[in-house]
Design a protein around this motif. Structure first.
Motif, PDB file in Angstrom:
ATOM      1  N   GLN A  89       0.808  -1.206   0.000  1.00 60.38           N
ATOM      2  CA  GLN A  89       0.000   0.000   0.000  1.00 60.38           C
ATOM      3  C   GLN A  89       0.850   1.270   0.000  1.00 60.38           C
ATOM      4  OE1 GLN A  89      -2.330   0.452   3.549  1.00 60.38           O
ATOM      5  NE2 GLN A  89      -0.580   0.178   4.915  1.00 60.38           N
ATOM      6  N   TYR A  90       2.133   1.153   0.271  1.00 61.15           N
ATOM      7  CA  TYR A  90       3.014   2.313   0.254  1.00 61.15           C
ATOM      8  C   TYR A  90       3.606   2.573  -1.127  1.00 61.15           C
ATOM      9  CZ  TYR A  90       2.732   1.781   5.307  1.00 61.15           C
ATOM     10  OH  TYR A  90       2.280   1.677   6.596  1.00 61.15           O
ATOM     11  N   LEU A  91       3.230   1.804  -2.120  1.00 58.59           N
ATOM     12  CA  LEU A  91       3.759   1.977  -3.470  1.00 58.59           C
ATOM     13  C   LEU A  91       2.800   2.806  -4.301  1.00 58.59           C
ATOM     14  CD1 LEU A  91       4.941  -1.701  -4.151  1.00 58.59           C
ATOM     15  CD2 LEU A  91       6.231   0.174  -3.107  1.00 58.59           C
ATOM     16  N   ASN A  92       3.375   3.566  -5.263  1.00 59.88           N
ATOM     17  CA  ASN A  92       2.533   4.317  -6.192  1.00 59.88           C
ATOM     18  C   ASN A  92       2.168   3.428  -7.371  1.00 59.88           C
ATOM     19  OD1 ASN A  92       4.849   4.254  -7.830  1.00 59.88           O
ATOM     20  ND2 ASN A  92       5.543   6.239  -7.099  1.00 59.88           N
ATOM     21  N   ARG A  93       1.442   4.005  -8.320  1.00 61.24           N
ATOM     22  CA  ARG A  93       0.945   3.177  -9.423  1.00 61.24           C
ATOM     23  C   ARG A  93       2.068   2.696 -10.329  1.00 61.24           C
ATOM     24  NH1 ARG A  93      -0.935   8.451 -10.882  1.00 61.24           N
ATOM     25  NH2 ARG A  93       0.046   9.237 -12.788  1.00 61.24           N
ATOM     26  N   ARG A  94       3.112   3.449 -10.490  1.00 56.50           N
ATOM     27  CA  ARG A  94       4.246   3.002 -11.318  1.00 56.50           C
ATOM     28  C   ARG A  94       4.969   1.839 -10.648  1.00 56.50           C
ATOM     29  NH1 ARG A  94       9.690   3.829 -11.615  1.00 56.50           N
ATOM     30  NH2 ARG A  94      10.626   3.750 -13.708  1.00 56.50           N
ATOM     31  N   GLU A  95       5.166   1.934  -9.342  1.00 58.49           N
ATOM     32  CA  GLU A  95       5.850   0.859  -8.622  1.00 58.49           C
ATOM     33  C   GLU A  95       4.998  -0.401  -8.565  1.00 58.49           C
ATOM     34  OE1 GLU A  95       8.350   3.849  -5.629  1.00 58.49           O
ATOM     35  OE2 GLU A  95       6.455   2.926  -5.008  1.00 58.49           O
ATOM     36  N   LEU A  96       3.688  -0.237  -8.467  1.00 56.91           N
ATOM     37  CA  LEU A  96       2.827  -1.414  -8.514  1.00 56.91           C
ATOM     38  C   LEU A  96       2.888  -2.089  -9.876  1.00 56.91           C
ATOM     39  CD1 LEU A  96      -0.403  -0.289  -6.619  1.00 56.91           C
ATOM     40  CD2 LEU A  96       1.334  -1.901  -5.848  1.00 56.91           C
ATOM     41  N   GLY A  97       2.978  -1.310 -10.927  1.00 51.43           N
ATOM     42  CA  GLY A  97       3.121  -1.896 -12.257  1.00 51.43           C
ATOM     43  C   GLY A  97       4.415  -2.664 -12.417  1.00 51.43           C
TER      44      GLY A  97
END
Length: 598
Positions: A129-137
């Motif tokens: 949950q501490y990741l942004n959308r780029r890091e989740l990708g």
């Protein structure tokens, strides 16, 4: 493994190694067998090791020995027994390679993906949950397990809320929040392109016949305007199918003749407030009807008016008194607090999000007051001969411009005060002209925008107390200004509205009207501008002259840049006027603009 544990491990390992070597020498001396074969070392087959030495050798032997095959087809007993034998022990005179090998093995355990240790799914969600959308990708491309967790709906729902998309929606409203976020980002990109290319719809809000515009305010797309005829009108630009209603006043029923001018108007999500030249204050509830729910009368002209954007709190300044009004528990409006000041009030603002007791800021000449409902008036700032020229407040700070006069000229500045500490935080700018407008409430964090009579718009960095950008925006002084995370919209005394991309230091477009821009407000998809005349007297009012009315009455423009609005297909407001309006005044200047493009 940290440095402390590493040193402790080496110390214990060397102590046990020295003890085992001393024990082996003592046994050899007692037996007198110096030429006999050497006894197996500690940790070999003869004598098992203990403590840290046993742990080290066990880990090393397990890491260096291949796994024994399972007995079955193609497996020879002899080969199995030979493979199960332990390798010969290393020489005890070389401890460093063993320690280094063990440290490398322990460090490699930290590089293994943490899901190999069977981490619970809920704990993995809390980490992701501490990741942004780029890091989740990027995490979704690691493995199938990581892809399932990185595309969990809870994570993308939180991202939508964090980035400001669909703030009032619930988790169960949609089934694929990742796709919803992609659609929101695509709309945001299109909306920004429409802003830059001036692509959208524009409409001029219908005027009041034989009246001059006095004041305009808006809140979330709802616009309120007051006129010299005493009329107060409200438009809802969010629907584009409105018929602007008149808000009635009690004075019209008592005296149907000439009504006093409207001095100030304010609006929030539920209330509309208007102050008149004769000291009358009317408050309407927009949810109940067109008639005022409360009327308050001052002995003198109302000089300043403020309305809270979050709560039903109204503050007025008349003569040397400042009054705060808000309803009690039963809903009846009353005078909650009254303050006495030394000079006439020029500007008045209510501080947002103050809790139980409302707080207001008032400027009166060279005095700046902090007004708390449960306390007396306190002086926040005072320098003799330096009057305040503009004012704006946020939840924690107040910003106001001061004009430098006298023998010691220090230049005109903007002072930023902390409301909690009640002390000056920053002194910004050093301009020759007066600061005419400042906006700190709607600006991004650590930034503030201001306008000056020297025709420049300045963006101030509150962290370094320096001017981040200075724009030569207008031909005359700047009268209104607002900014967001990428653009600045400013209005000038010459009637020009300019839109800037301050990251590129580039003007995107501009629109000109006859009268000064006294008010502007924008959000992500709309822009409201008001050109209010200097003169409040309508010339040749007895003539039905289109040019005369346009020249002297003032203008209100509503711009819509959203791609999903019905303004591109719906008719203009002139086609939706009520039939009871006189035919001579059934026109709208929006006809001069194409309704599908600006």
């Amino acid at each position: 493994m940290d440095d402390h544990n590493l040193e402790e491990f080496r110390r214990h390992w060397q102590e046990e190694l020295a003890q085992s070597q001393a024990l082996r020498r003592r046994r050899r001396l007692e037996a007198g067998e110096r030429r006999s074969p050497r006894r197996p070392e500690a940790g070999a087959r003869g004598e098992p090791a203990s403590g840290y030495l046993g742990l080290a050798q066990g880990l090393l032997e397990g890491a260096g020995r291949p796994p024994a095959p399972r007995p079955g087809r193609g497996c020879d007993r002899k080969d199995a027994s030979s493979r199960s034998r332990s390798p010969p022990a290393r020489d005890a005179t070389e401890p460093e390679p063993l320690v280094d090998q063990l440290i490398r093995d322990l460090n490699e355990l930290d590089d293994v993906p943490f899901f190999d240790v069977r981490l619970p799914y809920e704990l993995a969600i809390n980490i992701f949950q501490y990741l942004n959308r780029r890091e989740l990708g990027l995490c979704a491309q690691v493995s199938k397990t990581w892809k399932v967790i990185a595309e969990d709906e809870v994570l993308w729902y939180r991202l939508c809320r964090q980035e400001g998309h669909l703030p009032h929606s619930r988790f169960s409203d949609y089934t694929c929040w990742k796709l919803i976020l992609q659609e929101c980002l695509a709309k945001e990109h299109t909306l920004r392109a429409n802003w830059k290319n001036r692509k959208g719809a524009v409409s001029e809000l219908e005027h009041v016949p034989d009246a001059v515009l006095c004041d305009v305010r808006s809140h979330d797309g709802v616009v309120i305007a007051g006129y010299t005829s005493g009329d107060v009108r409200v438009w809802d630009t969010r629907t584009w199918d409105y018929v602007a209603p008149f808000l009635e006043s009690e004075s019209e029923e008592e005296d149907p003749g000439m009504q006093p001018y409207v001095s100030f108007v304010r609006i929030n999500s539920s209330l509309a407030v208007a102050a008149y030249e004769d000291g009358i204050l009317n408050i309407w509830d927009l949810r109940t009807g067109r008639f005022p729910i409360f009327r308050f009368e001052h002995d003198a002209r109302i000089q300043a008016l403020a309305l809270s954007q979050e709560k039903p709190i109204v503050a007025t300044a008349s003569a040397f008194d400042v009054v705060m009004l808000y309803p009690n528990e039963e809903g009846h409006w009353h005078v909650a607090s009254e303050f006495e000041v030394q000079k006439l009030v020029d500007y008045l603002e209510i501080v947002p999000n103050t809790g139980r007791y409302p707080v207001a800021i008032a400027t009166a000449g060279d005095l700046v007051y902090l007004l708390k409902a449960d306390d007396s008036a306190r002086t926040l700032h005072y320098v003799y001969g330096q009057p305040a020229t503009c004012l704006d407040v946020s939840a924690s700070q107040v910003a106001f411009g001061v004009k430098s006069l006298g023998w010691v000229y220090e230049g005109n500045k903007i002072l930023v005060y902390s409301l909690e500490a009640e002390r000056c935080l920053s002194k910004l700018g050093n301009a020759l002209g007066d600061f005419t407008c400042v906006n700190i409430r709607d600006s991004p964090p650590n930034l503030m925008v201001s306008g000056n009579m020297d025709r420049r718009v300045r963006i101030h960095d509150l962290r370094s107390d320096k001017i981040a950008l200075s724009l030569s925006a207008h031909q005359l002084g700047v009268s209104a200004v607002q900014m967001d995370d990428w653009k600045v919209v400013s209005g000038g005394e010459e009637g020009l509205v300019s839109v800037w991309d301050y990251r590129m230091n580039q003007k995107l477009w501009e629109v000109h009207s006859r009268h000064p821009v006294r008010y502007l407000s924008f959000n992500s998809h709309s822009l409201i501008t008001a050109n209010v005349p200097y003169e409040k007297v309508l010339r040749n009012s007895d003539l039905d002259n289109f040019a005369c009315h346009r020249r002297h009455r003032g203008l209100i423009h509503a711009y819509e840049f959203a791609v999903d609005q019905l303004a591109f297909q719906s008719p203009l407001p002139v086609c939706r006027l009520p039939r009871d309006i006189m035919a001579g005044y059934s026109y709208d200047l929006a006809l001069s603009f194409p309704h599908d493009s600006i």
